[in-house]
Each structure stands twice: as structure tokens, then as C-alpha cells.
Scaffold this motif. Sequence first.
Motif, PDB file in Angstrom:
ATOM      1  N   LYS A 223       6.047   9.541  49.202  1.00  0.00           N
ATOM      2  CA  LYS A 223       6.884   9.356  50.385  1.00  0.00           C
ATOM      3  C   LYS A 223       6.505   8.116  51.196  1.00  0.00           C
ATOM      4  O   LYS A 223       7.341   7.561  51.901  1.00  0.00           O
ATOM      5  CB  LYS A 223       6.791  10.600  51.283  1.00  0.00           C
ATOM      6  CG  LYS A 223       7.462  11.828  50.694  1.00  0.00           C
ATOM      7  CD  LYS A 223       8.975  11.729  50.625  1.00  0.00           C
ATOM      8  CE  LYS A 223       9.686  12.265  51.822  1.00  0.00           C
ATOM      9  NZ  LYS A 223       9.537  13.693  51.989  1.00  0.00           N
ATOM     10  N   ASP A 224       5.229   7.677  51.121  1.00  0.00           N
ATOM     11  CA  ASP A 224       4.836   6.518  51.939  1.00  0.00           C
ATOM     12  C   ASP A 224       5.289   5.199  51.321  1.00  0.00           C
ATOM     13  O   ASP A 224       5.178   4.149  51.954  1.00  0.00           O
ATOM     14  CB  ASP A 224       3.310   6.519  52.162  1.00  0.00           C
ATOM     15  CG  ASP A 224       2.540   6.618  50.850  1.00  0.00           C
ATOM     16  OD1 ASP A 224       3.127   7.096  49.857  1.00  0.00           O
ATOM     17  OD2 ASP A 224       1.363   6.198  50.821  1.00  0.00           O
ATOM     18  N   THR A 225       5.784   5.216  50.082  1.00  0.00           N
ATOM     19  CA  THR A 225       6.201   3.956  49.461  1.00  0.00           C
ATOM     20  C   THR A 225       7.650   4.023  48.982  1.00  0.00           C
ATOM     21  O   THR A 225       8.549   3.495  49.627  1.00  0.00           O
ATOM     22  CB  THR A 225       5.272   3.586  48.282  1.00  0.00           C
ATOM     23  OG1 THR A 225       5.157   4.734  47.407  1.00  0.00           O
ATOM     24  CG2 THR A 225       3.908   3.153  48.766  1.00  0.00           C
ATOM     25  N   ILE A 226       7.882   4.694  47.871  1.00  0.00           N
ATOM     26  CA  ILE A 226       9.216   4.631  47.259  1.00  0.00           C
ATOM     27  C   ILE A 226       9.992   5.944  47.358  1.00  0.00           C
ATOM     28  O   ILE A 226      11.139   6.010  46.919  1.00  0.00           O
ATOM     29  CB  ILE A 226       9.114   4.195  45.774  1.00  0.00           C
ATOM     30  CG1 ILE A 226       8.123   5.093  45.005  1.00  0.00           C
ATOM     31  CG2 ILE A 226       8.710   2.734  45.673  1.00  0.00           C
ATOM     32  CD1 ILE A 226       8.031   4.773  43.519  1.00  0.00           C
ATOM     33  N   GLY A 227       9.360   6.995  47.915  1.00  0.00           N
ATOM     34  CA  GLY A 227      10.011   8.308  47.958  1.00  0.00           C
ATOM     35  C   GLY A 227      11.112   8.390  49.018  1.00  0.00           C
ATOM     36  O   GLY A 227      11.093   7.671  50.012  1.00  0.00           O
ATOM     37  N   LEU A 228      12.081   9.263  48.766  1.00  0.00           N
ATOM     38  CA  LEU A 228      13.164   9.503  49.722  1.00  0.00           C
ATOM     39  C   LEU A 228      13.080  10.933  50.228  1.00  0.00           C
ATOM     40  O   LEU A 228      12.559  11.805  49.522  1.00  0.00           O
ATOM     41  CB  LEU A 228      14.533   9.309  49.045  1.00  0.00           C
ATOM     42  CG  LEU A 228      14.855   7.943  48.437  1.00  0.00           C
ATOM     43  CD1 LEU A 228      16.293   7.935  47.911  1.00  0.00           C
ATOM     44  CD2 LEU A 228      14.671   6.818  49.446  1.00  0.00           C
ATOM     45  N   ASP A 229      13.635  11.176  51.436  1.00  0.00           N
ATOM     46  CA  ASP A 229      13.662  12.577  51.885  1.00  0.00           C
ATOM     47  C   ASP A 229      14.952  13.241  51.390  1.00  0.00           C
ATOM     48  O   ASP A 229      15.838  12.581  50.845  1.00  0.00           O
ATOM     49  CB  ASP A 229      13.437  12.673  53.391  1.00  0.00           C
ATOM     50  CG  ASP A 229      14.561  12.057  54.199  1.00  0.00           C
ATOM     51  OD1 ASP A 229      15.715  12.044  53.709  1.00  0.00           O
ATOM     52  OD2 ASP A 229      14.291  11.573  55.312  1.00  0.00           O
ATOM     53  N   ASP A 230      15.042  14.555  51.603  1.00  0.00           N
ATOM     54  CA  ASP A 230      16.155  15.318  51.020  1.00  0.00           C
ATOM     55  C   ASP A 230      17.524  14.814  51.497  1.00  0.00           C
ATOM     56  O   ASP A 230      18.474  14.748  50.710  1.00  0.00           O
ATOM     57  CB  ASP A 230      16.018  16.802  51.365  1.00  0.00           C
ATOM     58  CG  ASP A 230      14.843  17.436  50.641  1.00  0.00           C
ATOM     59  OD1 ASP A 230      14.150  16.730  49.874  1.00  0.00           O
ATOM     60  OD2 ASP A 230      14.616  18.635  50.834  1.00  0.00           O
ATOM     61  N   ALA A 231      17.609  14.497  52.797  1.00  0.00           N
ATOM     62  CA  ALA A 231      18.902  14.043  53.333  1.00  0.00           C
ATOM     63  C   ALA A 231      19.323  12.735  52.648  1.00  0.00           C
ATOM     64  O   ALA A 231      20.502  12.533  52.311  1.00  0.00           O
ATOM     65  CB  ALA A 231      18.788  13.843  54.844  1.00  0.00           C
ATOM     66  N   GLU A 232      18.339  11.859  52.423  1.00  0.00           N
ATOM     67  CA  GLU A 232      18.656  10.579  51.757  1.00  0.00           C
ATOM     68  C   GLU A 232      19.043  10.816  50.294  1.00  0.00           C
ATOM     69  O   GLU A 232      19.955  10.180  49.755  1.00  0.00           O
ATOM     70  CB  GLU A 232      17.437   9.648  51.831  1.00  0.00           C
ATOM     71  CG  GLU A 232      17.116   9.188  53.253  1.00  0.00           C
ATOM     72  CD  GLU A 232      15.762   8.495  53.360  1.00  0.00           C
ATOM     73  OE1 GLU A 232      15.645   7.590  54.198  1.00  0.00           O
ATOM     74  OE2 GLU A 232      14.807   8.861  52.630  1.00  0.00           O
TER      75      GLU A 232
END
Length: 456
Positions: free
Chosen positions: A157-166
Amino acid sequence: MDLLIINGTLINSYGTLHADILCRDGKIFQIGKNLAYENDQIQKIDASGCLIFPGGIDPHVHMHLKTNSGYSADDFYSGSRAALKGGTTTLVDFVTPEKDQTLIQATELRIKEAENSLCDYSFHVSPVEWRTCLPNEIAKMVNETRLRTFKVYMAYKDTIGLDDAEILLVMRAVAKAGGMVLLHCETGDDIESKRKQLIAEKKLSPRYHPVSRPANMEATAVKRAIDLAAEAGCPIYIVHVSTKMSLEYIQKAQSNGQQVFAETCPQYLLLDDASYEGEFDQVCGYVMSPPLRKKEDNEALWEAVRTGIIQTIGTDHCPFKLEQKRLGRHNFTLIPNGAGGVEHRMTLLYSYGVLTGKISVNQFVSLTSYNAAKILGLYPQKGLIAAGSDADLIVWNTEKNQVISVGNHHSQSDINIYDGFKTKGSPDVVVKNGQIVYVSGAWSEFPGRFLETNPF
Ligand code: URP
Ligand code: ZN
Ligand code: ZN
């Protein structure tokens, strides 16, 4: 020059045939019994006693991957050479843009980086941040660049991860454009807090790597990905499935008719978390995400491979050198994640899947090329032995015994997680686009080609 392969047993996903194959202009021109050929201008291979497989497609590799510990150990040249040695002729790698790059700019650069590949190659493209113009970029990728698989990371999540909404927004855009979303499923926030807790407790050796990302964090992410995809009406492909728990959600979605495809990797079929017990240098090579699991997960994955819940075997080839892994010798969270395997995918699956009776030779082809070609839009150019398809052919010696080792592998890494594994069966001859690229230890090198993908 034409190439005639005589007396082989041709193995397709859908059947087996004893026949000759005539290759012309890079394609399979004709298949038949006792093909007569009068011209001297021809190369001939006698494949008596051998099986012939379509060239393997590895749907998940990371060559020349930029990380905090430098580039991964194989670039497209060394990684593709290792792939060919093991019978894989097509690689699907990833475009991971920098935050300020458009998908198109990043893809153009990545295609250039792959120009020294000896395998044919294509890419999954990763949106690494949400922005309002992303749907347009995705539509352009599908319609103009003709790449239609988009990979999102629920971890990192701190680099290339997205959250669920995204992720939901990406899925909607991809579904609209006619593409598919691939997902690395691990709940990133949970992993981050577990890692912080382990660091605070001074639990810093590699044995805590699997503790920091347990099976339920993968399975929860798999379930969430399936639910988001159902809401968005988007086909999905879950990469590197490693746990029994995830399979239960995948199987349920598939039986409800949802388009959910699943991939696993040889390491999750053949290795387990006992590999994390030992001195740093012996165990750091097994630090990958998701981590190795339990023996019961290995068994459940084999069953899912056998029954078709899992359609593809990728390697997630992402090796590092020992000196790079040592960056995390005092803190496992600093060890670059990943391991090699592109050379061994087919020999391992043949030895431990076909020869143990878990899968048939035809399933072997489904798992190593045909299904990936169909799911990822490379069919019928790739994935089968048929007139009109690319002449990517593997003449497979069923009797050849080998032992995998760092000393004889073709990766540039000085680590091999399969070191000591015995295999039986390997390519005697590798033909790519109608050219013999490997025969009995001798190489001829021809550049690979960038592959656009077809609508699914
Ligand atoms: O540990 C791994 N698998 N590294 C490569 C990147 C990824 O997550 O697929
Ligand atoms: Zn991943
Ligand atoms: Zn990966």
C-alpha cells in the motif's frame, strides 16, 4: 528455411496425435502423417519417442524489476534464455508506471526494456494510483496498444497498492473497455500493522515473514476482490493463489458463473513454510509474497489444478542475488521479495504433476500454455499445435533425469529455491517461431516479438 519435425507425439490441451509437423515462415504450415517433402532446403528433426508440446507461456514474470535493493537478478535477456531452456517461449511481464507516468508512456518504455528478450512477450499493465483520466488511459491501452489485462495490488500500500474504492473504479473502467483485472490479493493494511507489531517485538528474522502475512489475509483479499468484481461486472484473474482458504472463495464464485480465473505457482505446490527455519543465508531466498504455506495448502492447490479451479501456472519469476537479500539480514521486512523459477516451471509440473498421476499430459498443456493463451487473448496464435498457429514447439525428452541446482541453472541469481529437486523430462529441442533456438546444448538466438492481445 522450412522445418519438418517427424514422428513426434503431439500433445494438445484437447487431444493427442502421432504426426509430422511442417513449419514455414514462423508458423505451423501443415500437420499430417508421413508428410512427404522433396526439397533439400529444409531442416529436419526426428522426434521419435518424444512428446511435442506447444511452447510454454509463463503468464507472470518480473524481469528487470526496479526495487529498493536494485534491479531483480534477471533482465529480459537472461530471464528469457532461462525460460527457453525450460520450454517456455512466451513471457507475460508487467508495466509498473512511476506515479507521474501515464500507462501509455510507461508501456512504451517497458516495451523498449524488453527488446533483448529471446522469448515473445506481452504485458499486464498496472494502474498504481487512481486519477480521473485513468478510464481514458485504460480504454486507449485496450483499443490502441492492444493490451487488455490490468494488474492491481491490494498489498504494497505504501508504493503501488490501491485501496478497495480505487480498485472498484479501476474494475469499472476495465470492464467498460473490455479488459480484465488481475489482482495480487493480500490485505495490505493488515500486513502493515502486523509487520510493525513484529518489529516492535524484535521478531526480525525471515521466519516472521510468513507470520506477517498469514493465509487469512490472502483469503480475505480474494473474497473482497471477488465481491468488488461482481459489483463492477469485471472479469478477474487472481495471481499466485497460495492457500486452501482462497480456493474456497474462488470455487464458489466460479460455480456461481462469475468470471474468476486463478493462477498458482510451482513454489506453492511444492514448497512449504518449513523453508523459513534456518540460518539467514539458507532461508532468505524463500522470502516472497505471498509466503510459502502449509503442506495441506500444497495438497489443496494440486487438487484445484487437477479439477480446473486453477487454470494457469505462472512462476512469478523475480529472483534476487544473495547480496540483495542480505539487505534484510537484521530485519526481514527489508528483504526484497521474490524468487526465480521460469526455467523450472515445465519440468517441475511434468515431474511432480504428470509423472505422479496428478494430471494428464493434456492437462499439462492446458496449464502451461493453452489456458493462458485463451484467458489472456493470445489464442490461437499461441497455446496449441495447429496449422496457422505460431511454430513454438517443444520436443520433450520424457526420459531425461536432472537435478536442479544453482550450478546448472540459467538465471543470473546465485539462489535457487528448487536446489536439489530431481526432475524427469525436459526439452531436447526448443523451436520458436519456426526457428530452432536450442538443441542439445547449442543455442541460436533470435529476438522475441512484442505480442498484442486479442479481445477475449
Ligand atoms: O514476492 C514476490 N512475489 N515478488 C514479486 C512481486 C509480486 O508480488 O508479484
Ligand atoms: Zn504479486
Ligand atoms: Zn508477481
